[in-house]
Motif scaffolding. Structure first.
Motif, PDB file in Angstrom:
ATOM      1  N   PRO A  16       0.825  -1.213   0.000  1.00  0.00           N
ATOM      2  CA  PRO A  16       0.000   0.000   0.000  1.00  0.00           C
ATOM      3  C   PRO A  16       0.853   1.255   0.000  1.00  0.00           C
ATOM      4  O   PRO A  16       1.970   1.276   0.526  1.00  0.00           O
ATOM      5  CB  PRO A  16      -0.811  -0.132   1.295  1.00  0.00           C
ATOM      6  N   ALA A  17       0.326   2.307  -0.587  1.00  0.00           N
ATOM      7  CA  ALA A  17       1.080   3.558  -0.758  1.00  0.00           C
ATOM      8  C   ALA A  17       0.546   4.657   0.133  1.00  0.00           C
ATOM      9  O   ALA A  17       0.575   5.824  -0.241  1.00  0.00           O
ATOM     10  CB  ALA A  17       1.032   3.996  -2.213  1.00  0.00           C
ATOM     11  N   ALA A  52      -5.428   1.749  -5.544  1.00  0.00           N
ATOM     12  CA  ALA A  52      -3.978   1.582  -5.640  1.00  0.00           C
ATOM     13  C   ALA A  52      -3.298   1.880  -4.313  1.00  0.00           C
ATOM     14  O   ALA A  52      -2.373   1.184  -3.896  1.00  0.00           O
ATOM     15  CB  ALA A  52      -3.422   2.485  -6.746  1.00  0.00           C
ATOM     16  N   ARG A  53      -3.778   2.945  -3.642  1.00  0.00           N
ATOM     17  CA  ARG A  53      -3.178   3.287  -2.351  1.00  0.00           C
ATOM     18  C   ARG A  53      -3.390   2.179  -1.326  1.00  0.00           C
ATOM     19  O   ARG A  53      -2.546   1.935  -0.460  1.00  0.00           O
ATOM     20  CB  ARG A  53      -3.783   4.599  -1.833  1.00  0.00           C
ATOM     21  N   ALA A  54      -4.520   1.465  -1.423  1.00  0.00           N
ATOM     22  CA  ALA A  54      -4.827   0.401  -0.471  1.00  0.00           C
ATOM     23  C   ALA A  54      -4.123  -0.913  -0.802  1.00  0.00           C
ATOM     24  O   ALA A  54      -4.251  -1.880  -0.059  1.00  0.00           O
ATOM     25  CB  ALA A  54      -6.340   0.174  -0.430  1.00  0.00           C
ATOM     26  N   GLY A  55      -3.381  -0.967  -1.918  1.00  0.00           N
ATOM     27  CA  GLY A  55      -2.669  -2.193  -2.282  1.00  0.00           C
ATOM     28  C   GLY A  55      -3.548  -3.218  -2.972  1.00  0.00           C
ATOM     29  O   GLY A  55      -3.284  -4.421  -2.873  1.00  0.00           O
ATOM     30  N   ALA A  56      -4.583  -2.764  -3.691  1.00  0.00           N
ATOM     31  CA  ALA A  56      -5.530  -3.683  -4.328  1.00  0.00           C
ATOM     32  C   ALA A  56      -5.071  -4.166  -5.697  1.00  0.00           C
ATOM     33  O   ALA A  56      -5.746  -5.001  -6.309  1.00  0.00           O
ATOM     34  CB  ALA A  56      -6.895  -3.010  -4.467  1.00  0.00           C
ATOM     35  N   ALA A  69      -3.083  -6.327 -15.071  1.00  0.00           N
ATOM     36  CA  ALA A  69      -3.044  -6.702 -13.659  1.00  0.00           C
ATOM     37  C   ALA A  69      -4.456  -7.076 -13.220  1.00  0.00           C
ATOM     38  O   ALA A  69      -5.450  -6.702 -13.855  1.00  0.00           O
ATOM     39  CB  ALA A  69      -2.507  -5.569 -12.793  1.00  0.00           C
ATOM     40  N   VAL A  70      -4.533  -7.825 -12.132  1.00  0.00           N
ATOM     41  CA  VAL A  70      -5.813  -8.125 -11.490  1.00  0.00           C
ATOM     42  C   VAL A  70      -5.998  -7.141 -10.343  1.00  0.00           C
ATOM     43  O   VAL A  70      -5.099  -6.969  -9.505  1.00  0.00           O
ATOM     44  CB  VAL A  70      -5.852  -9.572 -10.976  1.00  0.00           C
ATOM     45  N   VAL A  71      -7.151  -6.467 -10.321  1.00  0.00           N
ATOM     46  CA  VAL A  71      -7.439  -5.460  -9.301  1.00  0.00           C
ATOM     47  C   VAL A  71      -8.660  -5.914  -8.505  1.00  0.00           C
ATOM     48  O   VAL A  71      -9.677  -6.317  -9.086  1.00  0.00           O
ATOM     49  CB  VAL A  71      -7.713  -4.094  -9.948  1.00  0.00           C
ATOM     50  N   ARG A  74     -13.199  -3.432  -3.078  1.00  0.00           N
ATOM     51  CA  ARG A  74     -13.212  -3.507  -1.619  1.00  0.00           C
ATOM     52  C   ARG A  74     -13.979  -4.724  -1.106  1.00  0.00           C
ATOM     53  O   ARG A  74     -13.703  -5.225  -0.017  1.00  0.00           O
ATOM     54  CB  ARG A  74     -13.828  -2.225  -1.040  1.00  0.00           C
ATOM     55  N   ASP A  75     -14.947  -5.225  -1.922  1.00  0.00           N
ATOM     56  CA  ASP A  75     -15.694  -6.409  -1.493  1.00  0.00           C
ATOM     57  C   ASP A  75     -14.994  -7.709  -1.856  1.00  0.00           C
ATOM     58  O   ASP A  75     -15.536  -8.788  -1.655  1.00  0.00           O
ATOM     59  CB  ASP A  75     -17.101  -6.389  -2.093  1.00  0.00           C
ATOM     60  N   GLY A  76     -13.780  -7.619  -2.411  1.00  0.00           N
ATOM     61  CA  GLY A  76     -13.008  -8.804  -2.749  1.00  0.00           C
ATOM     62  C   GLY A  76     -13.194  -9.295  -4.168  1.00  0.00           C
ATOM     63  O   GLY A  76     -12.501 -10.225  -4.595  1.00  0.00           O
TER      64      GLY A  76
END
Length: 421
Positions: A16-17, A52-56, A69-71, A74-76
């Motif tokens: 995470p950033a 991106a900031r949360a490291g997703a 990339a796979v993103v 928040r619900d997974g």
């Protein structure tokens, strides 16, 4: 980095950033500008920045013309996101390589796996645009969005971080792997040296016009030396001879050192064409001097001269180190935020956090204080948000200004940075 070959590289997921900017280099900033200028839905861009900031964003695969990339939401829920960028044509690559071998400094840097700072400008002068322009980043995502969605925006923000660490990523997505590029440079760069070796020698010399006409067999002059990262140190005045009456040797040494710093800054500004710097006032310049003085009694004299107590001067010095004139103005100036400026500020605060993460803020003028926390955001007249932290009963600067209030506020929980912004 997990994998590397001539046509594809895969980078492991980055942490995470939080509290960090996504782009520190011109490469990374230009990449994000292309995203932010072209996206039709600014909210999707902000969603991508939060993801991106949360490291997703998972591992990023880079190959000619495509980044994948796979993103995770928040619900997974996982989505495959792709960003496409047109590859350079063979003719464009030829122009790029010819340009590079004409500049010995570029060849030396590239062969040393470094990216010359002026490579983009020189390539553009040769008709080759390396950095993406507005609308050049084409998004595709299995979520069904036809423009940039939060997933492709998150991928773009992650790629900006990769470009900061390794600008060769940009050359790969433009169509040329690092190994192939270096091999081509070595092959093309051998021609001038061979021409010199085969040139006949003439111990009696040649006519100047003939030598000038044959100048194309010589390699180009190297680029000027790199600009020094730090100013030089002036000579020490610690000699056996005592100073003349009334001369403070420590103050004289300090002023000589600060003159070197000022000369370094002026030269740096002169080399950055088109960048204007606001000149400090006499009071602000005293803070600048205090920021570079390790001598206690000199700081005390500067504090007295500016009407500050030592703690106030220490806060002013910290503000200067974080933001120069702009940072010091935010510390000392309280102003009313009204009209369009207030609307933009509220919109930025609303978009910076998800509902569950948004802190409760109490506004007063250009200052938003976090309720129940020793943290505060101050809006500068330049549109940046500046973090402040409550220490010993007073607000002190806690970090660099940022366009994103969430990034700025995160600095209040981090260890104060030692370097200037």
């Amino acid at each position: 980095m997990n994998q590397y070959d001539a046509t594809e590289r895969t980078f492991a997921a980055l942490p995470p950033a939080r509290g960090k900017a996504f782009a520190l280099t011109s490469w990374g900033r230009a990449w994000l500008k292309s995203l932010e200028d072209a996206a039709l839905d600014a909210q999707q861009v902000k969603t991508g920045r939060r993801l991106a900031r949360a490291g997703a964003v998972g591992a990023v695969s880079v190959r000619p013309g495509r980044i994948t990339a796979v993103v995770q939401d928040r619900d997974g829920t996982a989505h495959r996101a792709d960003v496409l960028l047109e590859e350079l044509s063979g003719e464009q690559w030829d122009r790029f390589l010819e340009m590079a071998v004409e500049r010995a400094g570029h060849v030396a840097a590239l062969l040393d796996r470094d990216m010359p700072p002026h490579l983009v400008e020189d390539a553009a002068a040769a008709g080759v645009e390396l950095l993406p322009g507005m609308g050049d980043l084409e998004p595709t995502c299995d979520c069904g969005a036809w423009d940039h969605c939060g997933h492709t925006a998150a991928l773009c923000y992650q790629v900006a971080r990769l470009l900061d660490e390794d600008p060769f990523v940009l050359l790969l997505v433009r169509g040329r792997g690092e190994r192939d590029l270096l091999d081509d440079l070595q092959t093309r760069g051998a021609a001038p040296a061979e021409a010199i070796a085969e040139a006949p020698s003439d111990p009696e010399g040649v006519d100047a016009s003939e030598a000038y006409a044959a100048g194309d067999i010589l390699p180009a002059l190297p680029d000027p030396p790199e600009f020094p990262a730090k100013p030089g140190l002036p000579p020490a005045l610690d000699t056996e001879a005592p100073p003349a009456p009334g001369v403070d040797a420590a103050a004289l040494e300090f002023l000589a050192a600060r003159t070197a710093v000022a000369a370094h800054r002026l030269l740096a500004e002169a080399l950055r064409a088109g960048v204007s710097q606001e000149e400090p006032t006499v009071d602000q310049d005293a803070v600048r001097l205090a920021a570079g003085s390790p001598v206690r009694h000199l700081r005390d004299r500067l504090a007295q001269g500016t009407g500050r107590d030592p703690r106030e001067l220490a806060s002013a010095v910290r503000a200067w180190e974080y933001g120069g004139v702009a940072g010091l103005s935010v510390l000392e100036e309280e102003w009313a935020v009204e009209g369009e400026t207030l609307a933009r500020a509220r919109a930025a605060l609303e978009a910076a956090w998800d509902d569950a993460e948004r802190p409760t803020l109490r506004a007063q003028a250009n200052r938003w204080t976090v309720v129940g926390s020793p943290a505060q955001l101050r809006l500068g007249r330049d549109g940046r948000w500046w973090p402040y932290r409550r220490e010993d009963g007073r607000w002190v600067p806690a970090g660099c200004g940022d366009q994103d209030p969430a990034t700025a506020l995160a600095a209040t929980e981090a260890t104060p940075a030692e370097d200037a912004c």
